[in-house]
Write a protein that holds these residues in place. Structure first.
Motif, PDB file in Angstrom:
ATOM      1  N   ASP A 112       0.913  -1.102   0.061  1.00 13.79           N
ATOM      2  CA  ASP A 112       0.212   0.106  -0.073  1.00 13.79           C
ATOM      3  C   ASP A 112       0.858   1.191   0.199  1.00 13.79           C
ATOM      4  OD1 ASP A 112      -2.294  -1.606   0.106  1.00 13.79           O
ATOM      5  OD2 ASP A 112      -2.832  -1.438   2.299  1.00 13.79           O
TER       6      ASP A 112
ATOM      7  N   GLU B 253      -7.349  -2.304  -3.856  1.00 12.12           N
ATOM      8  CA  GLU B 253      -8.804  -2.026  -3.152  1.00 12.12           C
ATOM      9  C   GLU B 253      -9.723  -0.996  -3.868  1.00 12.12           C
ATOM     10  OE1 GLU B 253     -10.399  -3.642  -1.105  1.00 12.12           O
ATOM     11  OE2 GLU B 253      -8.828  -4.742  -0.023  1.00 12.12           O
TER      12      GLU B 253
ATOM     13  N   VAL C  59     -12.077  -2.122  -6.406  1.00 13.53           N
ATOM     14  CA  VAL C  59     -13.337  -2.885  -5.502  1.00 13.53           C
ATOM     15  C   VAL C  59     -14.155  -1.540  -5.382  1.00 13.53           C
ATOM     16  CG1 VAL C  59     -14.461  -3.908  -3.706  1.00 13.53           C
ATOM     17  CG2 VAL C  59     -12.128  -4.606  -4.586  1.00 13.53           C
ATOM     18  N   GLU C  60     -13.653  -0.292  -5.054  1.00 16.86           N
ATOM     19  CA  GLU C  60     -14.552   0.740  -4.808  1.00 16.86           C
ATOM     20  C   GLU C  60     -15.163   1.082  -5.920  1.00 16.86           C
ATOM     21  OE1 GLU C  60     -13.869   5.371  -3.234  1.00 16.86           O
ATOM     22  OE2 GLU C  60     -12.075   4.010  -3.135  1.00 16.86           O
TER      23      GLU C  60
ATOM     24  N   PRO D 237      -8.399  -8.344  -4.159  1.00 15.66           N
ATOM     25  CA  PRO D 237      -9.500  -7.791  -3.617  1.00 15.66           C
ATOM     26  C   PRO D 237     -10.601  -7.703  -4.784  1.00 15.66           C
ATOM     27  CG  PRO D 237      -7.317  -6.372  -3.206  1.00 15.66           C
ATOM     28  CD  PRO D 237      -7.227  -7.281  -4.126  1.00 15.66           C
TER      29      PRO D 237
ATOM     30  N   ALA E  90     -14.386  -9.745  -4.622  1.00 13.64           N
ATOM     31  CA  ALA E  90     -15.769  -9.080  -4.387  1.00 13.64           C
ATOM     32  C   ALA E  90     -16.733  -9.806  -5.040  1.00 13.64           C
ATOM     33  CB  ALA E  90     -15.215  -7.518  -4.866  1.00 13.64           C
TER      34      ALA E  90
END
Length: 270
Positions: free
Chosen positions: A64, A166, A169-170, A197, A201
């Motif tokens: 990250d 991520e 995914v958002e 991720p 999902a």
């Protein structure tokens, strides 16, 4: 559908495809880099210093902290560039990307369309590439990284999620909410563990030519593993041999567009 995986399910759902080394062989960033350098749009010296970390980020994933650092450097480098100049690259870039769409992926897209399922590209690549490429392939839409535009120029700020990890995914959840998709009935396809991720999902994750980490995860969890035509390795070798150029291309990752407010309803709403 014994050739790849069984496309089934009822109710509103979608199929989400990673772009690089999944839907197409090789890297869209590398293709963008060649054209950007050809027209003198992006100064080489601004990107070469970050080439090593950028290539590692794109090809092998990142933590990250690392992805956040690369994102900031990329956005800083494109600040002030005119949106229309980057959009102008599509005349040369899109035909080259279309030529590299895997034949198995084309057939899979058609299977999903026949099943009545919407299809999307989801990629860290710029929205300027992702959206028109998706439409050229007859897909519902493209979900790429967008950067804020003011007075026709990039401000260096994101205008939505950075579509990596991520962030994908958002973006998918926003699209699913707007279109009333059931992600539990939806499909996702990727080659990389960095997309775990995204794969986690949906109810139907599929590993495509997976890297070793993704392959291990897929086998442990009983996910389908499919093999598309093996052009990836040769493209990867060419990319690594041109590491500086690839670094430039990755600079295009965060060059999204402020199209969220203008996109047709039913795809993405800001």
């Amino acid at each position: 559908m014994t050739e790849y995986v069984t496309v089934t399910g009822s109710g509103p759902s979608a199929a989400f495809f990673d772009l690089d080394r999944t839907l197409i062989s090789g890297s869209s960033a590398f293709t963008l880099a060649i054209q950007a350098r050809k027209v003198g749009l992006i100064p080489t010296h601004e990107f070469v210093r970050d080439a090593g970390s950028a290539v590692a980020f794109k090809l092998f994933g990142a933590s990250d902290d690392t992805s956040d650092e690369v994102r900031k450097r990329i956005l800083g480098a494109v600040t002030g560039l005119r949106q229309v100049e980057l959009q102008g690259l599509n005349a040369e870039v899109l035909p080259r990307l279309i030529q590299r769409v895997r034949p198995e992926a084309k057939r899979l897209l058609e299977r999903h369309r026949r099943a009545g399922r919407d299809t999307f590209i989801v990629s860290a690549a710029p929205q300027e590439i992702v959206e028109p490429l998706a439409h050229a392939l007859g897909m519902t839409g493209g979900i790429g990284t967008r950067s804020r535009v003011e007075d026709g120029k990039y401000t260096g700020e994101l205008d939505g999620p950075f579509c990596y990890g991520e962030g994908k995914v958002e973006a998918m959840q926003a699209v699913a909410s707007w279109n009333s998709y059931d992600l539990a009935q939806s499909y996702a396809y990727s080659d990389s563990a960095s997309d775990l991720p995204m794969l986690d999902a949906v109810g139907h994750p599929v590993a495509v030519n997976p890297d070793s980490k993704l392959e291990r995860h897929a086998r442990r969890n009983g996910w389908p593993i499919v093999i598309f035509s093996q052009r990836t390795k040769s493209v990867l070798r060419r990319t690594l041999s041109g590491v500086a150029t690839a670094g430039i291309g990755i600079g295009g990752f965060a060059i999204g567009t402020q199209v969220g407010r203008k996109r047709r309803s039913g795809v993405f709403r800001r």
